[in-house]
Design an enzyme around this catalytic site. Structure first.
Site: not given
Length: 447
Positions: A214, A219, A226, A237, A296, A298, A300
């Site tokens: 990933k 993010d 967030k 992230d 939030d 995202e 996956r």
């Protein structure tokens, strides 16, 4: 540097020169775990360092010498009275403890200490391990203004060029033409275009091993933004991308007989008029339609497209790394990443090797009854569950839908960060489970 326990303290003190022995007694050195004492010689120089540690105890930290580099005076050290069984991890812990991220500091802080390798420790292997971990840590620690999706691509290109690997990158609207709609949707709001990085190395006739990482450079949470406290560390992230690049360095550096493929969907989950929305229904490379429950979640989504691509050539093994869920941290904390696999033999070996190489993980289940939590009334699947329970499990179940043909599949839900410094693990970015999988691949495929 003399390893000493409370049981061996009297023996060690008796063997010291008189001045050093007198100093140690005067200081009240008791060989407590992790304690150290620099001993003077008769002229006021350094004759030795005592270090309290019982490395063969079941509860011993194999990396405990890694706390010493920032504490020791400049110089070259060797570990004495060190059991051979503990030597490799002790040396690696010490070396990993010398890491500092000082790119943005006018005054560099790299400790000026060196270690003479213990007998029987493979110096080339140790260097590969330390350099790969440093690469991953550097990437995670670099702020997003200097490491966007294009910066992740640049890092992958450096790895490819260093080792003669091939690399192809699909960028921006070409993702739609290439049938990666979820990667495009997540990254399209950013000023830096989303992309899929595809690196390959090795003989095509060798067993196929594919790593998926990933690569969310930052993010914001998207439209489901967030709060500030949750956004502060989101430069990390892309920890999954850092992990697979570190692992690729290890595999290629050791010339393992595999055909390695590394897939990194690299995006920034930003906010603009083109951002994807809660309630949107996205197509996917797999052909499943995906209802967006929360922007939030995202990671996956981009992994789903990348995993579908990985699965199409039915590799021997697919491994993915992702800083995916807060639920994993609630369950197991920051230092113990969960992993998911249906391959029981693989799970047993990973659990055993994690202890041997001091790269801890814990198996969690692909629990089929929880799959119903991902039900959508309007699409094939919702990408989040409808409640507050089992967030890491349901995220893993979502990802498993995109893998059918691979011989084995394992998903790591990593944190990618050390909140408080520990031996061999300075505060900041951390490459979790990469050394573990490298050890497994060496065992499985030889080399």
């Amino acid at each position: 540097m003399i390893i000493v326990s409370s049981d061996s303290l009297l023996e060690v003190l008796a063997a010291l020169p008189a001045a050093a022995r007198t100093f140690a007694i005067a200081q009240g050195f008791a060989a407590d775990n992790g304690s150290h004492l620099v001993l003077p010689d008769a002229e006021g120089g350094i004759t030795a360092v005592l270090f309290g540690w019982s490395p063969l105890r079941a509860d011993a930290d194999p990396f405990l010498p890694g706390k010493l580099p920032p504490l020791l005076p400049q110089g070259t050290y060797r570990l004495e009275r060190l059991p051979q069984e503990a030597a490799a991890n002790a040396a690696l812990g010490f070396l990993l403890g010398t890491y500092r991220f000082d790119r943005y500091r006018a005054k560099k802080t790299q400790p000026a200490v060196r270690l003479v390798l213990p007998a029987g420790v493979d110096g080339a292997e140790l260097s590969r391990l330390a350099e790969a971990v440093a690469l991953g840590r550097d990437l995670i620690n670099t702020p997003a203004n200097d490491l966007g999706p294009d910066g992740i691509e640049a890092a992958a290109r450096v790895v490819a060029e260093r080792h003669g690997a091939t690399i192809a990158v699909t960028v921006g609207d070409d993702l739609l033409a290439g049938n990666f709609p979820m990667i495009h949707a997540v990254g399209r709001a950013s000023a830096v275009a989303p992309r899929l990085i595809d690196l390959a190395w090795g003989d095509a006739d060798h067993p196929k091993v594919t790593l998926v990482g990933k690569g969310v450079a930052f993010d914001t949470g998207g439209l489901d933004i967030k709060p500030p406290a949750s956004m502060a560390l989101m430069k990390k992230d892309m920890g999954g991308a850092a992990a697979v690049l570190a692992l690729a360095e290890l595999v290629i550096g050791a010339k393992l007989p595999v055909r390695l493929r590394v897939l990194i969907p690299a995006v920034e989950n930003a906010i603009s008029g083109s951002a994807f929305r809660p309630g949107d229904i996205l197509p996917s490379r797999k052909g499943l339609t995906v209802e967006i429950g929360n922007t939030d979640a995202e990671g996956r989504l981009i992994l789903g497209d990348a995993l579908a691509l990985a699965d199409e050539e039915a590799p021997d093994l697919i491994v993915d790394y992702a800083t995916l869920t807060g639920a994993a941290r609630v369950a197991l904390g920051p230092d113990l990443p969960p992993f998911y696999t249906d391959d029981d033999e693989l799970a047993v070996r990973l659990a055993s090797l994690s202890r041997a190489v001091n790269d801890p993980v814990w198996r969690m289940p692909f629990w089929p009854p929880y799959d119903a939590m991902l039900t959508s009334k309007v699409a094939d699947v919702n990408h989040i569950s409808g409640g507050a329970f089992a967030g890491s499990v349901t995220a893993a179940l979502f990802l498993r839908r995109f893998v059918e043909k691979a011989g084995s599949y394992v998903h790591f839900d990593i944190f990618g960060w050390t909140p408080s410094a520990r031996p061999g693990r300075p505060e900041g970015g951390e490459v979790q489970a990469a050394r573990l999988v490298y050890a497994y691949l060496k065992e499985r495929y030889g080399g």
